[in-house]
Motif scaffolding. Structure first.
Motif, PDB file in Angstrom:
ATOM      1  N   GLN C 153      67.708  48.253 -10.864  1.00  0.00           N
ATOM      2  CA  GLN C 153      67.191  47.659 -12.105  1.00  0.00           C
ATOM      3  C   GLN C 153      66.161  48.544 -12.789  1.00  0.00           C
ATOM      4  N   ARG C 154      65.319  49.204 -11.991  1.00  0.00           N
ATOM      5  CA  ARG C 154      64.172  49.896 -12.581  1.00  0.00           C
ATOM      6  C   ARG C 154      64.348  51.406 -12.668  1.00  0.00           C
ATOM      7  N   GLY C 155      65.328  51.924 -11.971  1.00  0.00           N
ATOM      8  CA  GLY C 155      65.464  53.376 -11.903  1.00  0.00           C
ATOM      9  C   GLY C 155      64.527  53.933 -10.842  1.00  0.00           C
ATOM     10  N   ASN C 156      64.550  55.258 -10.651  1.00  0.00           N
ATOM     11  CA  ASN C 156      63.690  55.869  -9.636  1.00  0.00           C
ATOM     12  C   ASN C 156      62.835  56.992 -10.208  1.00  0.00           C
ATOM     13  N   SER C 157      62.315  56.741 -11.416  1.00  0.00           N
ATOM     14  CA  SER C 157      61.437  57.735 -12.056  1.00  0.00           C
ATOM     15  C   SER C 157      60.118  57.846 -11.319  1.00  0.00           C
ATOM     16  N   GLU C 158      59.345  58.864 -11.686  1.00  0.00           N
ATOM     17  CA  GLU C 158      58.013  59.039 -11.088  1.00  0.00           C
ATOM     18  C   GLU C 158      57.135  57.835 -11.364  1.00  0.00           C
ATOM     19  N   ALA C 159      57.249  57.320 -12.571  1.00  0.00           N
ATOM     20  CA  ALA C 159      56.418  56.180 -12.951  1.00  0.00           C
ATOM     21  C   ALA C 159      56.736  54.966 -12.086  1.00  0.00           C
ATOM     22  N   ILE C 160      58.028  54.733 -11.854  1.00  0.00           N
ATOM     23  CA  ILE C 160      58.425  53.606 -11.009  1.00  0.00           C
ATOM     24  C   ILE C 160      57.988  53.829  -9.570  1.00  0.00           C
ATOM     25  N   ALA C 161      58.109  55.064  -9.123  1.00  0.00           N
ATOM     26  CA  ALA C 161      57.692  55.379  -7.759  1.00  0.00           C
ATOM     27  C   ALA C 161      56.202  55.097  -7.594  1.00  0.00           C
ATOM     28  N   LYS C 162      55.427  55.500  -8.600  1.00  0.00           N
ATOM     29  CA  LYS C 162      53.970  55.313  -8.523  1.00  0.00           C
ATOM     30  C   LYS C 162      53.629  53.825  -8.546  1.00  0.00           C
ATOM     31  N   THR C 164      55.532  51.317  -7.696  1.00  0.00           N
ATOM     32  CA  THR C 164      55.985  50.687  -6.455  1.00  0.00           C
ATOM     33  C   THR C 164      55.034  51.009  -5.311  1.00  0.00           C
ATOM     34  N   TYR C 165      54.634  52.273  -5.247  1.00  0.00           N
ATOM     35  CA  TYR C 165      53.697  52.682  -4.201  1.00  0.00           C
ATOM     36  C   TYR C 165      52.410  51.870  -4.293  1.00  0.00           C
ATOM     37  N   GLU C 166      51.872  51.791  -5.511  1.00  0.00           N
ATOM     38  CA  GLU C 166      50.589  51.101  -5.689  1.00  0.00           C
ATOM     39  C   GLU C 166      50.710  49.613  -5.388  1.00  0.00           C
ATOM     40  N   LYS C 167      51.852  49.051  -5.747  1.00  0.00           N
ATOM     41  CA  LYS C 167      52.065  47.610  -5.524  1.00  0.00           C
ATOM     42  C   LYS C 167      52.073  47.300  -4.035  1.00  0.00           C
ATOM     43  N   ILE C 168      52.709  48.180  -3.266  1.00  0.00           N
ATOM     44  CA  ILE C 168      52.735  47.951  -1.819  1.00  0.00           C
ATOM     45  C   ILE C 168      51.367  48.262  -1.219  1.00  0.00           C
ATOM     46  N   GLN C 193      53.979  55.630   5.584  1.00  0.00           N
ATOM     47  CA  GLN C 193      54.913  54.521   5.773  1.00  0.00           C
ATOM     48  C   GLN C 193      55.267  53.898   4.433  1.00  0.00           C
ATOM     49  N   ILE C 194      54.258  53.742   3.584  1.00  0.00           N
ATOM     50  CA  ILE C 194      54.514  53.126   2.275  1.00  0.00           C
ATOM     51  C   ILE C 194      55.477  53.994   1.473  1.00  0.00           C
ATOM     52  N   ALA C 195      55.309  55.293   1.548  1.00  0.00           N
ATOM     53  CA  ALA C 195      56.213  56.193   0.819  1.00  0.00           C
ATOM     54  C   ALA C 195      57.659  56.001   1.290  1.00  0.00           C
ATOM     55  N   HIS C 196      57.855  55.769   2.586  1.00  0.00           N
ATOM     56  CA  HIS C 196      59.209  55.535   3.099  1.00  0.00           C
ATOM     57  C   HIS C 196      59.761  54.231   2.542  1.00  0.00           C
ATOM     58  N   VAL C 197      58.913  53.207   2.465  1.00  0.00           N
ATOM     59  CA  VAL C 197      59.371  51.922   1.932  1.00  0.00           C
ATOM     60  C   VAL C 197      59.701  52.049   0.441  1.00  0.00           C
TER      61      VAL C 197
END
Lengths: 265, 106, 211
Positions: C153-162, C164-168, C193-197
């Motif tokens: 749904q969201r794609g895997n851009s840098e912005a989404i990665a960041k 997602t990382y921050e949310k976890i 670990q968060i980066a793997h998730v």
């Protein structure tokens, strides 16, 4: 003579129609467990332990006051937790039972508490069996906890405060899992304890037969198990935290019809 | 060692609906305890149910039956007051018999 | 005569007041009573006792009953949450989704029983307890929204990665007082670990994003 080679679990031929099974198999299963609960076999054990003269003092628990006077246990479980003048404290059923086992029967307190939660697959501890028996005597009666003594008010409010108190690396208070309807952890349905009907379901079904442990479990155990998942330290058996929480939950569940043993997964 | 059973027999027309709860470890012999040792097999190997002395169910059980088992059966041609007797024997030779009278249905 | 009656009346009034006036303790008294219980009701070591203390955000987020979060409360929690976020040393916010897959389904780690800490190599990320993950799994919780198709749904851009990382790492940076644990900030999970998730959630190859 009918010989059956049963390589499968014994099947109950209860009057359930094929369509009932197809429509909601879980409900049929729950009904079966409610109708025939292995926990019932523990009630007799608890009853025997209750009446027997035990401990160094060779006294029976008939002498214990569970709130309605010594020997009077019918309805006692519906009024607990409550304040007891002889301990100047609010006590739930289990802590009151421990008090009597220690003060009347002469058992060692550390010993009783150490054994209070039995091993899985066991016949249950003395406390588990007797607590189940005493509660079962109130089956059919409604939960009716009163707040009269100041300490009872204090316990209730403290229990409410603790229900919402978040701490530890999970940031969990009870409400994080038990504050909304229709929620579950994996496949375990969660009770919304802020909903009157659902909390009534909960308080009326402890002590219960815990299928996974093949033995009887109590509210004290349930609370400590929740805190284990919340990554919090060991909750002390019969501690103030447990009594405050039980006071809060039972009062919220007033009106619930006692029906023990419950059956939990 | 053998713990009492709980038996309920309720009449529904001319059929007794019999429910039996048993307390038994039903160890399969393949489970390991906390020390890593195998817990020896200990399970009910035979269950016999009689109706007024006549055998109506003769079952051979195995490790597949779970701990604290439940058995339900329906006995045709029963009347209120009839005797339902249940006997289990386990693989160690332990035995338990309990009996109940068929209760009139509601 | 009048004086005596008055004196007796004065004596009996306090007795009546104490006898009849049991009532709910006020907020401050309740907190005092309850916090004392927290100290006395657990068996702890100095290390594990820390789990019972509340940080500033937890105190704000422990609203009782229907009490609402004020705007000031929310702002404070968000501020503290943002400040807490730490990124992996390597700078890589997206790790290996296969490792993340295992972590996401792992509900164990760091629990205490009879004074003993659960002996495991690392803590599970607990995701499956509350969230839907791969589409074919049924034994998943629903305390949180389903994450099935998260990356699709969201794609895997840098912005989404960041994001997602921050949310976890600290969900309260985006949703103050969320029911979700601040897995990174509280130390339950490491940055790696968060980066793997994160990878497990956003990688197009991850089961989460397959049909």
């Amino acid at each position: 003579m009918l010989k059956l080679r049963c390589g499968i679990a014994a099947i109950a031929f209860i009057g359930m129609s094929g369509s009932a099974l197809a429509a909601d198999p879980l409900a049929v299963g729950r009904q079966m467990l409610a109708e025939d609960n292995p926990g019932e076999l523990f009630i007799d054990r608890g009853k025997a332990l209750f009446h027997e003269k035990r401990g160094p003092n060779q006294v029976s628990l008939e002498q214990c006051d569970f709130g309605l006077g010594p020997g009077n246990i019918e309805g006692a479980a519906t009024r607990l937790p409550r304040y007891f003048p002889d301990t100047d404290s609010v006590q739930d059923l289990e802590s009151r039972l421990v008090t009597c086992m220690v003060r009347l029967q002469g058992f060692n307190r550390e010993d009783v508490i150490g054994k209070a939660i039995s091993s899985p697959r066991s016949h249950g501890s003395d406390v588990e069996n007797v607590a189940l028996y005493i509660t079962s005597v109130s089956n059919g009666k409604k939960m009716n906890v009163a707040l009269r003594h100041q300490k009872e008010y204090d316990m209730y409010k403290a229990g409410e405060y603790l229900f919402y108190r978040r701490s530890g690396q999970t940031d969990f208070g009870c409400v994080q899992c038990h504050g909304e309807s229709g929620k579950r952890i994996r496949l375990q349905d969660l009770v919304n304890m802020t909903d009157k009907k659902q909390i009534q379901e909960v308080v009326s079904t402890w002590p219960a037969y815990r299928g996974a442990h093949d033995t009887i479990r109590t509210m004290q155990w349930r609370l400590s198990d929740c805190l284990w998942q919340m990554r919090l330290p060991d909750l002390d058996y019969a501690s103030d935290f447990t009594i405050a929480m039980t006071t809060f939950l039972h009062y919220q569940g007033n009106g619930a019809v006692i029906k023990v043993p419950g059956f939990k997964r | 060692m053998a713990e009492p059973m709980k038996i309920r027999a309720t009449l529904q027309g001319d059929v007794a609906d019999v429910r039996i709860l048993m307390l038994h470890p039903m160890e399969t012999g393949t489970r390991k305890d906390s020390k890593g040792e195998l817990v020896p097999a200990h399970f009910i190997s035979s269950v016999i149910v009689t109706h007024n002395g006549k055998t109506v169910l003769d079952a051979q059980w195995s490790q597949a039956i779970s701990r604290n088992p439940f058995l339900g059966l329906r006995v045709k041609g029963a009347k209120a007051g009839d005797r339902i007797s249940v006997t289990w024997t386990d693989n160690k030779g332990d035995k338990r018999t309990d009996e109940v009278a068929v209760a009139a249905g509601s | 005569m009048k004086k005596t009656i008055f004196k007796w009346a004065m004596l009996s009034v306090p007795a009546l007041v104490t006898a009849g006036c049991a009532t709910y303790p006020d907020e401050a008294t309740t907190r005092q009573i309850a916090e004392k219980m927290v100290i006395t009701s657990f068996s702890t070591t100095p290390e594990t006792a820390k789990r019972l203390a509340q940080d500033a955000s937890q105190q704000i987020c422990s609203k009782i009953g229907d009490a609402k979060l004020t705007e000031a409360d929310a702002a404070e929690v968000i501020k503290l949450a943002r400040a807490s976020i730490k990124y992996p040393q390597s700078g890589k916010l997206v790790g290996d989704w296969k490792v993340g897959d295992k972590l996401a389904h792992d509900g164990a780690g760091d629990r205490i029983r009879d004074g003993e800490l659960e002996k495991r190599k690392e803590n599970g990320a607990l995701c499956q307890n509350c969230h839907g993950l791969a589409p074919d799994e049924i034994n998943v919780g629903n305390v949180g929204p389903s994450l099935t198709g998260y990356g699709a749904q969201r794609g895997n851009s840098e912005a989404i990665a960041k994001y997602t990382y921050e949310k976890i790492y600290n969900a309260w940076a985006y949703f103050p007082c969320s029911n979700m644990p601040r897995l990174g900030a509280t130390g339950h999970l490491t940055q790696e670990q968060i980066a793997h998730v994160v990878a497990y959630l956003i990688d197009p190859q991850s089961p989460v994003n397959k049909k």
